[in-house]
Scaffold this motif. Structure first.
Motif: not given
Length: 270
Positions: A201-228
């Motif tokens: 399913g789908e859950s919701l968080i308040r953390t913006p994508i820009s903040k998530l990008r800083e905290q995620l492992d860039e080898q495991k998570f790829w930003q493919i769009h400013r919102s995804v």
């Protein structure tokens, strides 16, 4: 049978709640009578509630878990103490060779079961709660932890890398879930929230994508769009739609995600 009582001290609310939930499964007879967000409150609540077992986070504001433990072992009848730590494996070795028990955050049920078995055995045998734990023991442990931290620290000229995000506290309906990032398929930002898409399913968080990008492992998570941001191991491949846009196809899912021009190079070799 007398009800056993416990206190949990951790400065992160979702980790306090998570450990309480794990304890309900691993030790349903144990009653969590209090939770504290810092060492000072932990000491006060321990004095008020007299728990049989306390779970102490090592790093807390005001007083550390070790500081609290040092106060407790000085009492005539201290509670049984279990440290909870987010330290890496090097520092965990310090616990392995000490007289104290520990849990590595976030505590797995398998590891928690071992701690519960140890505590039950000590309680059945009526062993003193502070057996083997003295102020000197705690000071030696603190020194070992400090040495382990220095052993893995980056050179002084280079700042240590920020730890990558491992857990997310998210809303799903009227419930709050603690989600491992390994469960995430992709993140997509909305007006006020960020959607976290999971297999169930789908859950919701308040953390913006820009903040998530800083905290995620860039080898495991790829930003493919400013919102995804998508989990790499869920990417099956790419295709172009009739408008010439590059689309990411996901394993076992029907939806496809648009790759913006700024991120097309990520898929050049696919």
């Amino acid at each position: 049978m007398e009800t056993l009582r416990a206190l949990i001290a951790d400065d992160e609310e979702h980790l306090r709640d998570y450990l309480e939930g794990q304890l309900k499964t691993a030790w349903p007879e144990l009653k969590v009578v209090a939770k504290a967000a810092n060492g000072i409150d932990a000491l006060r609540l321990i004095g008020e509630e007299a728990p049989d077992v306390v779970f102490l986070d090592i790093r807390m504001p005001g007083m550390t878990g070790l500081d609290v433990a040092a106060r407790l072992v000085a009492d005539a009848t201290p509670p049984h103490i279990v440290f909870v730590t987010a330290f890496d494996q090097y520092a965990v070795e310090a616990f392995e060779h000490s007289a104290v028990d520990y849990l590595l955050k976030p505590a797995s049920l398998e590891r928690l079961d071992k701690t519960v078995a140890k505590l039950k055995a000590a309680l059945r045998a009526k062993e003193p709660a502070a057996a083997g734990i003295t102020a000197a023991t705690l000071q030696a442990l603190l020194a070992q932890l400090g040495g382990a931290a220095q052993a893995v620290a980056a050179p002084a000229t280079a700042p240590a890398p920020a730890p990558t995000l491992q857990w997310i506290r998210a809303s799903q309906g009227d419930q709050t879930r603690l989600i491992s990032v390994d469960e995430v398929i992709y993140f997509q930002s909305n007006d006020k929230y960020t959607s976290v898409f999971l297999a169930d399913g789908e859950s919701l968080i308040r953390t913006p994508i820009s903040k998530l990008r800083e905290q995620l492992d860039e080898q495991k998570f790829w930003q493919i769009h400013r919102s995804v941001i998508v989990a790499a191991h869920h990417v099956a491949g790419t295709r172009q739609d009739f408008r010439g846009r590059l689309m990411v196809q996901l394993k076992g899912r029907e939806e496809q995600l648009v790759v913006s021009r700024n991120y097309v190079d990520l898929f050049r070799q696919m």
